[in-house]
Every structure is written in structure tokens, then in C-alpha cells.
Design an enzyme around this catalytic site. Structure first.
Site, short mmCIF file in Angstrom:
data_model
loop_
_atom_site.label_atom_id
_atom_site.label_comp_id
_atom_site.label_asym_id
_atom_site.label_seq_id
_atom_site.Cartn_x
_atom_site.Cartn_y
_atom_site.Cartn_z
N TYR A 137 0.86 -1.14 -0.09
CA TYR A 137 -0.08 0.02 0.02
C TYR A 137 0.98 1.11 -0.05
O TYR A 137 1.31 1.64 0.99
CB TYR A 137 -1.04 0.15 1.35
CG TYR A 137 -1.92 -1.02 1.38
CD1 TYR A 137 -1.91 -2.11 0.51
CD2 TYR A 137 -2.14 -1.39 2.68
CE1 TYR A 137 -2.75 -3.13 0.60
CE2 TYR A 137 -3.12 -2.52 2.89
CZ TYR A 137 -3.24 -3.42 1.79
OH TYR A 137 -4.04 -4.44 1.94
N PRO A 152 -15.29 -6.99 2.21
CA PRO A 152 -16.47 -7.47 2.82
C PRO A 152 -17.83 -6.69 2.16
O PRO A 152 -18.76 -7.30 2.37
CB PRO A 152 -16.31 -6.97 4.38
CG PRO A 152 -15.26 -5.87 4.24
CD PRO A 152 -14.43 -6.05 3.25
N LEU A 153 -17.58 -5.40 1.68
CA LEU A 153 -18.65 -4.94 1.03
C LEU A 153 -18.89 -4.87 -0.55
O LEU A 153 -19.52 -4.09 -1.08
CB LEU A 153 -18.91 -3.40 1.68
CG LEU A 153 -19.18 -3.10 3.09
CD1 LEU A 153 -19.25 -1.72 3.56
CD2 LEU A 153 -20.43 -3.97 3.47
N SER A 192 -16.68 -3.96 -2.98
CA SER A 192 -16.48 -2.68 -3.45
C SER A 192 -17.54 -1.83 -3.41
O SER A 192 -17.77 -0.90 -4.20
CB SER A 192 -15.95 -2.69 -4.74
OG SER A 192 -14.89 -3.25 -5.12
N LEU A 194 -20.95 -2.33 -3.58
CA LEU A 194 -22.20 -2.90 -3.80
C LEU A 194 -22.88 -3.15 -2.70
O LEU A 194 -23.99 -3.02 -2.64
CB LEU A 194 -21.86 -3.99 -4.76
CG LEU A 194 -23.03 -4.69 -5.50
CD1 LEU A 194 -23.89 -3.78 -6.24
CD2 LEU A 194 -22.55 -5.70 -6.43
N LEU A 195 -22.57 -3.88 -1.62
CA LEU A 195 -23.33 -4.32 -0.43
C LEU A 195 -23.59 -3.13 0.68
O LEU A 195 -24.06 -3.33 1.53
CB LEU A 195 -22.55 -5.51 0.26
CG LEU A 195 -22.57 -6.65 -0.46
CD1 LEU A 195 -21.50 -7.78 0.15
CD2 LEU A 195 -23.97 -7.54 -0.29
N GLY A 200 -25.76 -0.84 -0.05
CA GLY A 200 -26.94 0.03 -0.26
C GLY A 200 -27.09 1.30 -0.48
O GLY A 200 -28.21 1.97 -0.50
N LYS A 201 -25.77 1.74 -1.18
CA LYS A 201 -25.87 3.07 -1.62
C LYS A 201 -26.06 3.46 -3.00
O LYS A 201 -26.00 4.59 -3.38
CB LYS A 201 -24.75 3.88 -0.88
CG LYS A 201 -24.85 3.91 0.54
CD LYS A 201 -23.62 4.87 1.04
CE LYS A 201 -23.85 5.00 2.66
NZ LYS A 201 -22.80 4.28 3.57
#
Length: 310
Positions: free
Chosen positions: A59, A207-208, A210, A212-213, A215-216
Site C-alpha cells: 500500500y 467485505p462490502l 467494493s 455494492l453491499l 445499499g448506496k
């Protein structure tokens, strides 16, 4: 006071909500990052009880570790912070090459110690497997570094089940980090049964999915980054995926939470997942991630969420 959870069979205890820091100093991963904002993200985490920071040599490269080193030193209570970092990448003639050889891993740990301004690393991962090094030899070197007090726990990342078994031949692997989310559940078939049986902690990344999970997103959302190439975000699949996510809204609303909190809380009910490391690009997102700890899912809700994303 946040209840701390134990990572696998180690003696390391963490807040179940950690902080993934590829957007802290990860200039080679995200455009237009500001290092001052990066420092503020890490400070906010530490000031609000997040004690588990996940970084990597890659990183930046190196910059994320440097920023974390500065902020943890300024925080002053090193023993209260659990730092996880990773190595395996090196630059040869301007190209990135993977190396898990014992000599290179030792060199990588020494480099990370300097950048992190610390004399030990709580959890050190082999970031990616290379093509040639026997995995038990690579982990054997990390075990020597552990015996020397330079690292406290041994992790591997992005390893297949076969590679994990080889790495864990002597029972030295404490943690594996791998991609897992409600859309990508392959780990339930291979890695998770093995980790549960062997007391290895499983830390999911992305976990989300990118965002997509979260809800936005709406159906007309357009993407001009890596998501534009991601099959989850394309055409009809994208519309179908959004419909699945929307089915979580009533559960979230009933708990006065956001969909993202419900999703993150669901992972913490999975056997072997002791902690999650959502990232943040702004300090407010760190505080938002912490709201996950207020979400308690019933057995019925856990099963329902699993069914929606079968």
C-alpha cells in the site's frame, strides 16, 4: 467499553471492527489520496477504540506503513494497538515480483519494523503466494521471527486451500485473509471448514464488495474505476445484485441501522471470522463502521440473509 475478541488460537485480542488501510497512503491503489486525511483516519480509529490496523508494504508502496508508524508513535500506547502488515512484493527492474523465500520475508519484516517505528509486528502475513517457495518453508521463517519476538502471529493471504494446508503443515498459521462477501462465498466450501477445524482466524477482505453491499447505489450508477471491469457491476447482473441488496433494507430499518452495518454484522456470525477490516477514505466512515457493533441479528435474520445471497 468494546468487547474484544480473540484472533483464532493466538493471545491477540482485537475490537471485532478493525481498519483496513489501503486508502491510507495507498497512492498506487487510489488516486488523489491526502496523507493528512490518512493520518486523521488512523487517529479517529485509535481514539474510538479500534485497535486492529491492517496495512501492507504494497500500500503506497511503503507509505501506508509509514503513516501508521507515525500515528501509533504519536498515540503513545503501542501495547494497546494490534498492527497487521503483509509482505511478498518486490520490485525488479521496475516490475513487481512475488517472493516468499525465507531470506526475502526476513528482509521484508525488518523493513516493515523500520517503517512502522516499532520493534515488533503483531500479525505478519505473506501477502500473496509465489510460484516456487514451499509454503511450509516460508512459514517456517516467520516462525523463527516469531521466536525472536519480531512478530507475534503468523498470517497468509490469498492462499488457496491447498497452499494453506501446505503452509500450516506444522500448525504455525494463525490467520488467513481472503476475499469473502455475500456475493463471493466460495470460502464457505473450502477455506472456512478448514479454518474452523484448525483454530485459524479468517479475515475477509472486500467485505462490502467494493461498495455494492452498502445499499448506496442505484441502477443508473456509473463507474470509471476498477468496478467498471467487475462482473458484479455489469448490466443485468448489476440490477439483479442491487435487488438482492434491497431485500436487506427492512432488516436494517428495523434495527435503525444501514444495510452496510447489517452485512458486516452478518460476517461476525460466521464461524472462524473473529474480526473484519472495512476500509475508510474519510474519518467519518471509521465512526460509521463502528455502528456495526450495535446490530444484533436473530437466528432467523442470519438465515434469511444467507438465503437471499445463495
Amino acid at each position: 467499553m468494546t468487547k474484544k475478541t480473540r484472533l483464532g488460537k493466538t493471545d491477540i485480542y482485537v475490537n471485532p471492527i478493525g481498519l483496513g488501510t489501503n486508502a491510507v497512503g495507498g497512492h498506487n491503489i487510489f488516486p488523489n489520496l491526502d496523507d493528512e486525511t490518512g493520518k486523521e483516519i488512523v487517529r479517529t480509529a485509535l481514539d474510538h477504540g479500534i485497535n486492529f490496523l491492517d496495512t501492507a508494504f504494497y500500500y503506497g508502496p511503503e507509505r501506508s506503513e509509514e503513516i501508521i508508524g507515525e500515528v501509533v508513535k504519536e498515540f503513545g500506547r503501542r501495547d494497546e494497538v494490534v498492527i497487521a502488515t503483509k509482505g511478498a512484493h518486490k520490485f525488479v527492474d521496475g516490475k513487481v515480483v512475488l517472493d516468499n523465500s525465507p531470506d526475502f520475508l526476513r528482509e521484508s519484516v525488518e523493513g516493515s519494523l523500520k517503517r512502522l517505528k516499532t520493534d515488533y509486528i503483531d500479525l505478519y502475513y505473506i501477502h500473496f503466494p509465489d510460484e516456487t517457495t514451499p509454503k511450509d518453508e516460508a512459514v517456517g521463517e516467520l516462525k523463527k521471527l516469531k521466536d525472536e519476538g519480531k512478530i507475534r502471529a503468523i498470517g497468509v493471504s490469498n492462499f488457496s486451500l491447498e497452499q494453506l494446508k501446505e503452509a500450516n503443515k506444522d500448525g504455525y498459521v494463525d490467520v488467513i485473509q481472503s476475499e469473502y462477501n455475500l456475493f463471493k462465498r466460495q470460502a464457505e466450501k473450502d477455506l472456512l471448514p478448514y479454518t474452523a477445524e484448525n483454530g485459524i482466524s479468517f479475515i475477509p477482505y472486500f467485505p462490502l464488495a467494493s461498495g455494492l453491499l452498502s445499499g448506496k447505489y442505484s441502477k443508473d450508477a456509473k463507474f470509471n474505476d476498477s468496478r467498471a471491469q467487475n462482473p458484479l457491476f455489469q448490466g443485468e447482473a448489476f440490477a439483479r445484485n442491487l435487488e438482492k441488496v434491497e431485500q436487506l433494507r427492512p432488516i436494517a430499518e428495523a434495527k435503525n441501522a444501514e444495510i452496510a452495518h447489517v452485512v458486516l454484522a452478518w460476517y461476525l456470525t460466521v464461524d472462524s471470522i473473529d474480526a473484519i477490516i472495512p476500509g475508510a477514505k474519510k474519518p467519518e466512515q471509521v465512526l460509521d463502521n463502528l455502528k456495526t457493533l450495535d446490530v444484533q441479528l436473530t437466528k432467523e435474520e442470519i438465515e434469511k440473509i444467507s438465503r437471499i445471497f445463495q
